[in-house]
Design a protein around this motif. Structure first.
Motif, PDB file in Angstrom:
ATOM      1  N   GLY A  53      -5.574  -5.144  -0.431  1.00  0.00           N
ATOM      2  CA  GLY A  53      -6.205  -4.528   0.731  1.00  0.00           C
ATOM      3  C   GLY A  53      -6.537  -5.552   1.803  1.00  0.00           C
ATOM      4  N   VAL A  54      -7.047  -6.713   1.396  1.00  0.00           N
ATOM      5  CA  VAL A  54      -7.348  -7.779   2.360  1.00  0.00           C
ATOM      6  C   VAL A  54      -6.082  -8.213   3.097  1.00  0.00           C
ATOM      7  CG1 VAL A  54      -8.156 -10.152   2.636  1.00  0.00           C
ATOM      8  CG2 VAL A  54      -9.341  -8.605   1.060  1.00  0.00           C
ATOM      9  N   ALA A  55      -5.027  -8.454   2.332  1.00  0.00           N
ATOM     10  CA  ALA A  55      -3.762  -8.884   2.934  1.00  0.00           C
ATOM     11  C   ALA A  55      -3.195  -7.814   3.858  1.00  0.00           C
ATOM     12  CB  ALA A  55      -2.760  -9.225   1.833  1.00  0.00           C
ATOM     13  N   ALA A  56      -3.253  -6.560   3.423  1.00  0.00           N
ATOM     14  CA  ALA A  56      -2.711  -5.466   4.231  1.00  0.00           C
ATOM     15  C   ALA A  56      -3.489  -5.310   5.528  1.00  0.00           C
ATOM     16  CB  ALA A  56      -2.755  -4.165   3.434  1.00  0.00           C
ATOM     17  N   GLY A  57      -4.817  -5.410   5.465  1.00  0.00           N
ATOM     18  CA  GLY A  57      -5.625  -5.295   6.673  1.00  0.00           C
ATOM     19  C   GLY A  57      -5.307  -6.385   7.680  1.00  0.00           C
ATOM     20  N   GLY A  58      -5.113  -7.608   7.186  1.00  0.00           N
ATOM     21  CA  GLY A  58      -4.778  -8.713   8.080  1.00  0.00           C
ATOM     22  C   GLY A  58      -3.418  -8.558   8.722  1.00  0.00           C
ATOM     23  N   ILE A  59      -2.427  -8.170   7.925  1.00  0.00           N
ATOM     24  CA  ILE A  59      -1.072  -7.996   8.448  1.00  0.00           C
ATOM     25  C   ILE A  59      -1.009  -6.821   9.424  1.00  0.00           C
ATOM     26  CG2 ILE A  59       1.271  -7.310   7.802  1.00  0.00           C
ATOM     27  CD1 ILE A  59       0.969  -8.974   5.301  1.00  0.00           C
ATOM     28  N   ASN A  60      -1.717  -5.740   9.113  1.00  0.00           N
ATOM     29  CA  ASN A  60      -1.703  -4.581  10.005  1.00  0.00           C
ATOM     30  C   ASN A  60      -2.291  -4.914  11.368  1.00  0.00           C
ATOM     31  OD1 ASN A  60      -0.441  -2.731   8.362  1.00  0.00           O
ATOM     32  ND2 ASN A  60      -2.321  -1.888   7.529  1.00  0.00           N
ATOM     33  N   ALA A  61      -3.345  -5.726  11.404  1.00  0.00           N
ATOM     34  CA  ALA A  61      -3.968  -6.079  12.678  1.00  0.00           C
ATOM     35  C   ALA A  61      -3.030  -6.897  13.549  1.00  0.00           C
ATOM     36  CB  ALA A  61      -5.259  -6.856  12.437  1.00  0.00           C
ATOM     37  N   VAL A  62      -2.232  -7.763  12.934  1.00  0.00           N
ATOM     38  CA  VAL A  62      -1.343  -8.640  13.690  1.00  0.00           C
ATOM     39  C   VAL A  62       0.000  -7.974  13.963  1.00  0.00           C
ATOM     40  CG1 VAL A  62      -0.180 -10.885  13.721  1.00  0.00           C
ATOM     41  CG2 VAL A  62      -2.449 -10.663  12.699  1.00  0.00           C
ATOM     42  N   VAL A  63       0.557  -7.315  12.971  1.00  0.00           N
ATOM     43  CA  VAL A  63       1.914  -6.776  13.087  1.00  0.00           C
ATOM     44  C   VAL A  63       1.987  -5.311  12.679  1.00  0.00           C
ATOM     45  CG1 VAL A  63       4.317  -7.061  12.411  1.00  0.00           C
ATOM     46  CG2 VAL A  63       2.847  -9.059  12.549  1.00  0.00           C
ATOM     47  N   GLY A  64       1.669  -5.050  11.433  1.00  0.00           N
ATOM     48  CA  GLY A  64       1.907  -3.755  10.800  1.00  0.00           C
ATOM     49  C   GLY A  64       2.626  -4.014   9.488  1.00  0.00           C
ATOM     50  N   SER A  65       2.845  -2.988   8.701  1.00  0.00           N
ATOM     51  CA  SER A  65       3.555  -3.086   7.421  1.00  0.00           C
ATOM     52  C   SER A  65       2.660  -3.471   6.258  1.00  0.00           C
ATOM     53  CB  SER A  65       4.725  -4.085   7.479  1.00  0.00           C
ATOM     54  OG  SER A  65       5.711  -3.617   8.349  1.00  0.00           O
ATOM     55  N   GLY A  66       1.341  -3.428   6.436  1.00  0.00           N
ATOM     56  CA  GLY A  66       0.447  -3.730   5.332  1.00  0.00           C
ATOM     57  C   GLY A  66       0.625  -2.797   4.149  1.00  0.00           C
ATOM     58  N   THR A  67       1.100  -1.584   4.422  1.00  0.00           N
ATOM     59  CA  THR A  67       1.354  -0.626   3.349  1.00  0.00           C
ATOM     60  C   THR A  67       2.346  -1.175   2.333  1.00  0.00           C
ATOM     61  OG1 THR A  67       0.834   1.321   4.668  1.00  0.00           O
ATOM     62  CG2 THR A  67       2.355   1.663   2.855  1.00  0.00           C
ATOM     63  N   LEU A  68       3.253  -2.046   2.784  1.00  0.00           N
ATOM     64  CA  LEU A  68       4.253  -2.612   1.876  1.00  0.00           C
ATOM     65  C   LEU A  68       3.641  -3.611   0.898  1.00  0.00           C
ATOM     66  CD1 LEU A  68       7.233  -3.058   4.342  1.00  0.00           C
ATOM     67  CD2 LEU A  68       6.929  -1.320   2.587  1.00  0.00           C
TER      68      LEU A  68
END
Length: 256
Positions: free
Chosen positions: A13-28
């Motif tokens: 969840g931490v990694a996904a939240g960070g990636i989503n804020a910058v780019v997207g694709s945290g769901t992956l």
């Protein structure tokens, strides 16, 4: 879940939240983690979506400075994202699992190409537009609607698709557009979550609330950190990250 599994979901969840804020694709990150722990795919997708709502909100909040002066744009495009998401969430609950499996990698690939050629495409379009539309016009609205349908159904790489569309149809700074992307992603996740919870309330689907809570807390922390870091990235670096994450997403989806 045992303690180790809960820690893995929280970290995802931490990694996904960070990636989503910058780019997207945290769901992956979060979705495969839940599936690997034995969650049924639809339950994993629904629980993951609900958890990521809070991370999307944190990412949008982190870009609040870049969002100033864009209220009318957000209202217009947010309506398209909301309508599309409601359609997509309905499709998720009504269509056979895996219906978009072939289409999803193609959509991500097209979005990546658009991100890469966006600067030159913007110049080409500007030479042919006498009066650029401040909100992107009907074509951008239709694109955001379609991205919402995709986001309501699965959501992985929705951010990449949105940033590609925004960059092409809007003549604005990439970081300001990234802020808009975060708001639209929040609208999409939030609308889908409302649908899923309503269907769960009448026994139509399953939600693992422990997993959703762990992802919610983790993605909120990740979203705040990711937004803080992402706002400092030059446009060229941000595009590079978008492409790298997008290619990884395609590879992971094709392996699934």
């Amino acid at each position: 879940m045992n303690g180790l599994e809960a820690a893995a979901v929280f970290a995802a969840g931490v990694a996904a939240g960070g990636i989503n804020a910058v780019v997207g694709s945290g769901t992956l990150i979060t979705f495969p983690t839940l599936v690997a722990l034995g969650f049924p795919p639809v339950t994993a997708n629904v629980s993951n979506n609900i958890g990521l709502v809070f991370g999307s909100a944190a990412g949008a909040y982190g870009y609040r400075e870049e969002l100033k002066g864009q209220r009318a744009r957000l209202a217009r495009l947010g309506a398209g994202s909301l309508a599309g998401t409601l359609i997509g969430a309905t499709l998720l609950l009504g269509l056979p699992p895996g219906a978009f499996k072939v289409i999803v990698p193609v959509l991500i690939l097209v979005a990546l190409v658009l991100v890469v050629v966006q600067p030159r495409l913007n110049v080409w379009l500007a030479e042919r537009r006498e009066h650029p539309h401040p909100h992107g016009g009907p074509w951008l609205w239709a694109g955001v609607l379609a991205a919402g349908v995709y986001g309501g159904y699965f959501g992985a790489a929705q951010g990449i698709i949105l940033i590609a569309l925004l960059g092409i149809f809007l003549n604005d700074d990439l970081q300001r557009l990234n802020g808009v992307k975060n708001v639209l992603a929040f609208v999409a996740n939030g609308a889908a979550a409302v649908v899923f919870i309503a269907v769960w309330a009448v026994g139509g689907t399953e939600i693992d609330w422990i997993a959703a809570l762990l992802i919610a807390v983790g993605s909120t922390l990740g979203g705040l950190v990711g937004a803080s870091a992402g706002r400092r990235l030059p446009p060229a670096v941000l595009r590079g990250i978008i492409v790298a994450v997008g290619v990884t997403a395609i590879v992971n989806l094709l392996r699934a």
